[in-house]
Design an enzyme around this catalytic site. Structure first.
Site, PDB file in Angstrom:
ATOM      1  N   THR A 177     -11.884  37.090  98.633  1.00  0.00           N
ATOM      2  CA  THR A 177     -11.841  38.254  97.546  1.00  0.00           C
ATOM      3  C   THR A 177     -13.219  38.812  97.755  1.00  0.00           C
ATOM      4  O   THR A 177     -14.337  38.597  97.633  1.00  0.00           O
ATOM      5  CB  THR A 177     -11.844  37.844  96.322  1.00  0.00           C
ATOM      6  OG1 THR A 177     -10.720  37.295  96.099  1.00  0.00           O
ATOM      7  CG2 THR A 177     -11.772  38.990  95.340  1.00  0.00           C
TER       8      THR A 177
ATOM      9  N   GLU B 145     -20.537  36.627 106.697  1.00  0.00           N
ATOM     10  CA  GLU B 145     -20.770  35.169 107.131  1.00  0.00           C
ATOM     11  C   GLU B 145     -21.463  34.879 108.177  1.00  0.00           C
ATOM     12  O   GLU B 145     -20.857  35.361 109.169  1.00  0.00           O
ATOM     13  CB  GLU B 145     -19.388  34.270 106.975  1.00  0.00           C
ATOM     14  CG  GLU B 145     -18.808  34.152 105.648  1.00  0.00           C
ATOM     15  CD  GLU B 145     -17.434  33.931 105.375  1.00  0.00           C
ATOM     16  OE1 GLU B 145     -16.917  33.947 106.605  1.00  0.00           O
ATOM     17  OE2 GLU B 145     -17.062  33.376 104.274  1.00  0.00           O
TER      18      GLU B 145
ATOM     19  N   THR C  57     -10.605  18.515 106.000  1.00  0.00           N
ATOM     20  CA  THR C  57      -9.902  17.505 105.989  1.00  0.00           C
ATOM     21  C   THR C  57     -10.985  16.221 106.170  1.00  0.00           C
ATOM     22  O   THR C  57     -11.865  16.401 106.661  1.00  0.00           O
ATOM     23  CB  THR C  57      -8.992  17.410 107.211  1.00  0.00           C
ATOM     24  OG1 THR C  57      -9.504  17.993 108.448  1.00  0.00           O
ATOM     25  CG2 THR C  57      -7.835  18.197 106.633  1.00  0.00           C
TER      26      THR C  57
END
Lengths: 409, 409
Positions: free
Chosen positions: A193, A273, A409
């Site tokens: 978002t 980013e 993970t």
């Protein structure tokens, strides 16, 4: 664009009559503020812009429906950060309805006057008991200087809060426009978002306000690109409430609206980013403004251009190649190109240029310092037409890849 | 798709009557082979697909014009690697005309029957004396086993040559289709171009061949994405020449044409700059095939999906978010998603899944070994419609950024 607006402090609560607040309810693992509330004065109009993605969160559907049904009126918007409430099925909608109903009761408003934005992890429901428990302290904290706290509480992976306020003398009175936003990558690892909020203490008819906001969004949020990805929750809400402003001042008002929106949009691109600089692409000479903006956006979004800027490499070939695939008609033989003050092309062909100086221009721009000039300016002339437009992006760094390839993970 | 085609060796010279050759003329600084020639039999038809970029090289204009003027007929194509001859103005066109005229004289062809493709640095003219000096040895080297050498000489920054040949029994005779291609990033640091060439020893009317090739390109080269950037020189040329084939075999022929094109397209995606695996996205259940391909391509091109695959992170949220912005209508509540054999979503909501096993599935796929299974399969069902389609891409690595951010200064 010249306009009468000058910067002031206060963010979204700079305009008269707007209140804001933030609390830490416990929705974020980080323990940072996670509930934000903005309350507009009686009679406020609200224009909304939403993600064009088909896959959108329940809160986006709810905002769009309530604004449409209410003729562009709303009084409050609650923002929870931590969970995006997207891909959560029927439960997601029920949670959005309940959150706004609980807040409406505490504000003595009709539920239809309350909007909600959510940002955070996709596919995870909001812990509703935690959210509801935060509403009493949130409402108690409402105040006319709450803009800064509200701007902090909407953040997720952002490095910095993004807010601004402008004021001007228009029609013999002092008017203010405030704004805040969040967003860095369009979607950080599951973090959704871009959110933006604007406030204004001028009274404007809902339909005119809606048109003004749409044009401002086209020139700001619709002209930035971090990675080309659109989130499930992207929302921009612009409130206006106050004494009616004469139509002779609408143009000046729209200039302020556009300036605030562009400031917030650039701040999002700058906070991309892994970004080390802001890229501003200015295009002129196309048949119309929409074409210029499309070319600018394609250049700003090109992975190859973004990598070249990251490497501080004045690589003009990538810029014109990106312009060529924007699906906008222009004459390649008419193209002229500048990087800062360095002209790299004329009449569609490369010029000899001072490569070390152009590279030094790029190297001098870095967002690390944030307050120095971190903007790489690319200026493209594609003909003699009247169209012009700009877009903003950021460079593509190996840091971007590392952030977004992180193992969950 | 089941079809009668089986792999053979020989590349573009596998089909009967096609000759090819390559030499090192001295156009590349690396000293590797840089001139490649493909000669088709008398009467050959040729279908061309070209970059959709407005900024395209002179050689692309020349190929498109000659094929249009010649009713889809051509006999030879010269490829020079080292200079893309793009953004070189009038001199670029003059050089392309001269190169084809010099070659036509040596092959005893009309200049209009000769095409040229260029790949390499943008904005730098071809050293024409070097090129022309290479033509005599190039023509002398023409032979029926030259496919492999020709496939090597068209490369620029590719890590591996890309060729294939298939054969089938159709209408009581043996038919062959061959192909070669180059391309890794759409544009490496100033290195332009995806190039592809296909040969076939069946006689097919030019208009039917053109339609077949267009459909095959939509399902192959138009369905791959390395970085979303399109070059100034992208070209695919498909030649067919031989005894006429009955219309009852056209469907089987097109299956072979599509298989060769898809093999070459996948090889380009697999050779993407910095890529460690191939990503195959298969979409079904949309209203039509075009919609499915558009969704597949958007997912395969998403920077966030590419980063997630690079990090071996089974991040379903990014996949559905990318699908949602493909501008294709579907019901988000109907979405089902698989990663390999692991189902991650049903009815638009996340399923509990064995995250370590899904991550292990991703980790087992790496292009380093090249001959093992390096394909990450993403399978998305978006409804009950009859549409289906696939797209191919590669992961986005920090190595991609490093390759493309290299200082040229």
């Amino acid at each position: 664009m010249t306009h009468p607006w000058t910067p002031i402090t206060g963010g979204v609560t700079a305009p008269e009559g707007f209140l804001a607040a933030a609390v830490t309810a416990g929705l974020k693992a980080s323990g940072r503020p996670d509930l934000s509330l903005l309350l507009a004065p009686v009679g406020a109009v609200c224009a909304g812009s939403f993600t064009t993605s088909l896959v959108r969160a329940a809160c986006v559907d709810l905002c769009a429906e309530r604004l449409a049904a209410g003729g562009g009126h709303a009084r409050a918007v609650l923002t929870n950060s931590g969970q995006a409430n997207a891909c959560t099925g029927e439960r997601g909608l029920a949670d959005s309805l309940r959150a706004t109903a609980e807040l409406a009761a505490r504000l003595d408003l009709a539920p239809d006057e309350v909007l909600i934005c959510s940002t955070g992890v996709i596919g995870v429901p909001i812990p509703m008991e935690v959210l509801v428990a935060g509403l009493d302290p949130l409402v108690a904290a409402l105040g006319p200087t709450g803009g800064g706290a509200a701007a902090e509480a909407i953040l997720t992976t952002d490095l910095v809060a993004k807010e601004i306020a402008l004021e001007a003398q228009l029609g013999g009175r002092r008017l203010r426009i405030g704004g805040m936003a969040k967003g860095s990558g369009m979607i950080h690892p599951d973090m959704a978002t871009m959110l933006g909020y604007l406030t204004c203490d001028a009274g404007v008819p809902a339909d005119i306000w809606q048109d003004m906001v749409k044009r401002a969004v086209d020139r700001s949020f619709n002209a930035i690109t971090v990675d080309g990805d659109t989130s499930t929750n992207d929302t921009y809400l612009a409130f206006a409430a106050g004494e009616p402003l004469g139509p002779e001042h609408f143009e000046a008002l729209e200039a302020g609206l556009t300036a605030v929106s562009q400031h917030l949009a650039r701040a999002i691109a700058r906070d991309g980013e892994g970004a080390t600089c802001l890229i501003e692409v200015r295009v002129e000479g196309s048949a119309d403004d929409a074409g210029a903006r499309a070319i600018a956006r394609t250049v700003a979004g090109s992975s190859l251009v973004k990598c070249a800027v990251h490497g501080r490499d004045p690589n003009w070939g990538r810029i014109v190649a990106a312009a060529g695939r924007a699906r906008v008609a222009f004459d390649p033989a008419a193209v002229a190109l500048w990087l800062g003050d360095h002209q790299l092309m004329a009449s569609g062909q490369p010029l000899p240029f001072d490569r070390p100086a152009a590279s030094a221009y790029l190297k001098a721009r870095a967002a690390g310092a944030y307050l120095v000039d971190d903007t790489v300016e690319i200026h493209l002339r594609v003909g003699e037409g009247p169209g012009s437009g700009s877009a903003w992006g950021c460079d593509l760094s190996d840091q971007y890849v590392r952030i977004n390839a992180d193992y969950t993970t």
